[in-house]
Scaffold this active site. Structure first.
Site, mmCIF file in Angstrom:
data_model
loop_
_atom_site.group_PDB
_atom_site.id
_atom_site.type_symbol
_atom_site.label_atom_id
_atom_site.label_comp_id
_atom_site.label_asym_id
_atom_site.label_seq_id
_atom_site.Cartn_x
_atom_site.Cartn_y
_atom_site.Cartn_z
ATOM 1 C CE1 TYR A 155 -3.983 2.107 0.562
ATOM 2 C CE2 TYR A 155 -2.682 3.165 2.275
ATOM 3 C CZ TYR A 155 -3.795 3.140 1.453
ATOM 4 O OH TYR A 155 -4.716 4.156 1.519
ATOM 5 C CE LYS A 159 -3.569 4.879 -1.710
ATOM 6 N NZ LYS A 159 -4.598 5.459 -2.614
HETATM 7 P P1 NAP Z 1 -13.453 2.345 0.408
HETATM 8 O O1 NAP Z 1 -14.491 2.877 1.328
HETATM 9 O O2 NAP Z 1 -13.001 0.936 0.577
HETATM 10 O O3 NAP Z 1 -13.970 2.558 -1.097
HETATM 11 C C1 NAP Z 1 -13.143 2.175 -2.159
HETATM 12 C C2 NAP Z 1 -13.766 2.576 -3.470
HETATM 13 O O4 NAP Z 1 -12.878 2.194 -4.529
HETATM 14 C C3 NAP Z 1 -15.099 1.888 -3.741
HETATM 15 O O5 NAP Z 1 -15.949 2.793 -4.393
HETATM 16 C C4 NAP Z 1 -14.702 0.750 -4.663
HETATM 17 O O6 NAP Z 1 -15.735 0.357 -5.540
HETATM 18 C C5 NAP Z 1 -13.583 1.382 -5.473
HETATM 19 N N1 NAP Z 1 -12.697 0.398 -6.050
HETATM 20 C C6 NAP Z 1 -11.821 -0.412 -5.428
HETATM 21 N N2 NAP Z 1 -11.183 -1.196 -6.314
HETATM 22 C C7 NAP Z 1 -11.687 -0.876 -7.545
HETATM 23 C C8 NAP Z 1 -11.441 -1.347 -8.854
HETATM 24 N N3 NAP Z 1 -10.530 -2.303 -9.119
HETATM 25 N N4 NAP Z 1 -12.127 -0.785 -9.874
HETATM 26 C C9 NAP Z 1 -13.055 0.184 -9.637
HETATM 27 N N5 NAP Z 1 -13.325 0.653 -8.419
HETATM 28 C C10 NAP Z 1 -12.648 0.128 -7.381
HETATM 29 O O7 NAP Z 1 -12.129 3.226 0.471
HETATM 30 P P2 NAP Z 1 -11.903 4.739 0.960
HETATM 31 O O8 NAP Z 1 -11.479 4.697 2.370
HETATM 32 O O9 NAP Z 1 -13.026 5.593 0.539
HETATM 33 O O10 NAP Z 1 -10.590 5.088 0.110
HETATM 34 C C11 NAP Z 1 -10.619 5.870 -1.072
HETATM 35 C C12 NAP Z 1 -9.191 6.245 -1.418
HETATM 36 O O11 NAP Z 1 -8.617 6.971 -0.333
HETATM 37 C C13 NAP Z 1 -8.284 5.042 -1.642
HETATM 38 O O12 NAP Z 1 -7.371 5.321 -2.679
HETATM 39 C C14 NAP Z 1 -7.554 4.922 -0.325
HETATM 40 O O13 NAP Z 1 -6.308 4.268 -0.464
HETATM 41 C C15 NAP Z 1 -7.405 6.370 0.052
HETATM 42 N N6 NAP Z 1 -7.162 6.591 1.468
HETATM 43 C C16 NAP Z 1 -8.094 6.242 2.405
HETATM 44 C C17 NAP Z 1 -7.830 6.455 3.736
HETATM 45 C C18 NAP Z 1 -8.815 6.109 4.825
HETATM 46 O O14 NAP Z 1 -8.478 6.289 6.013
HETATM 47 N N7 NAP Z 1 -10.000 5.643 4.513
HETATM 48 C C19 NAP Z 1 -6.609 7.021 4.128
HETATM 49 C C20 NAP Z 1 -5.689 7.360 3.153
HETATM 50 C C21 NAP Z 1 -5.978 7.155 1.818
HETATM 51 P P3 NAP Z 1 -16.672 -0.946 -5.297
HETATM 52 O O15 NAP Z 1 -17.105 -0.922 -3.869
HETATM 53 O O16 NAP Z 1 -17.783 -0.756 -6.263
HETATM 54 O O17 NAP Z 1 -15.847 -2.135 -5.625
#
Ligand code: NAP
Length: 250
Positions: A155, A159
């Protein structure tokens, strides 16, 4: 409305941060297309909710790790609305595990989904933005890019790669009036962090100077800023949005 007439494409819009980004961009008047992979019910519900409020939001099912899918979706958005002004590369996954136990499939899935998707969608959309002589690309990175977390080699590599990619692309296409920036969230309340929050939520909160976890809307606000006219002279920047988590004062 700040983004009236603009066309936005958001990957991973069905849940979490991406969903909040879709809502924020649409609320400001943009026409928004988003990509999801498996959460069809959530995607349909978001489209219905937004169109019910008179906003233009459409969903595309596809795997962001596949470059042909990115080409297809970008072409469909251009066919529908004629342009792409804002690209938000947000889709991401985790497959945590100590390196000694990390299977090649867990490495590849994270690199191809999180970092490969940024190449796929930028590559697919950048010629359109260059011909428009305007565009905003916003890539969602993470504080994990710079701070070591056990079990997140895949990861963190993905990133960190996004941050390097962001700076390079910014230098390549700035002359076409296209900005390329990244947002690095800290701990945000989404499905992705559910397990770690269940295990250690109060400990995490204690390590955040603002004493709360972030909400998806906190990240959407940063994306909205970078997509708007106020940010027109900012490029190649990584904007940390973490409540102070990484200041090192804990
Ligand atoms: P999340 O709630 O798990 O949602 C992930 C989203 O990405 C969902 O809409 C999912 O779609 C989509 N997705 C995953 N794999 C995919 C694929 N192969 N093709 C198309 N869509 C895909 O994650 P989140 O926490 O909102 O994270 C969003 C971004 O922020 C990510 O890049 C994550 O690394 C980053 N981030 C998050 C955090 C945190 O604390 N949450 C911190 C730092 C960075 P489906 O459900 O339809 O599969």
């Amino acid at each position: 409305m700040k983004l009236e007439g603009r066309v936005a494409l958001v990957t991973g819009g069905s849940r979490g941060i991406g969903r909040a980004v879709v809502e924020a961009l649409a609320r400001e008047g943009a026409r928004v297309a988003f990509v999801y992979k498996g959460s069809q019910d959530a995607a349909n519900a978001l489209v219905a909710e937004q169109t019910g409020q008179g906003r233009e939001v459409v969903a595309f099912q596809g795997d962001v790790a596949q470059s042909a899918e990115a080409d297809r979706i970008v072409a469909e958005v251009i066919a529908k609305w004629g342009r792409i002004d804002i690209l938000v590369n947000n889709a991401g996954i985790i497959r945590d595990g100590l390196l000694a136990m990390m299977e090649p499939a867990d490495w590849q899935a994270v690199i191809e989904t999180n970092l490969g998707s940024v190449y796929n969608f930028c590559h697919a959309a950048v010629r359109q933005m260059m011909s428009q002589r305007s565009g905003r690309i916003i890539n969602i990175s993470s504080v994990a890019a710079e701070y070591g977390n056990q079990g997140q080699a895949n990861y963190a590599a993905s990133k960190g790669g996004i941050q390097g990619f962001t700076r390079c692309l910014a230098t390549e296409i700035g002359r076409r009036n296209i900005t390329v920036n990244a947002v690095a969230p800290g701990f945000i309340e989404t499905d992705m962090t559910q397990a770690v929050r269940n295990a250690a939520e109060s400990k995490i909160k204690d390590s955040v100077p603002l004493r709360r976890l972030g909400k998806p809307e906190d990240i959407a606000g940063a994306v909205l800023f970078l997509a708007g006219d106020e940010a027109s002279y900012i490029t190649g920047h990584v904007l940390t949005v973490d409540g102070g988590l990484t200041l090192g004062g804990f």
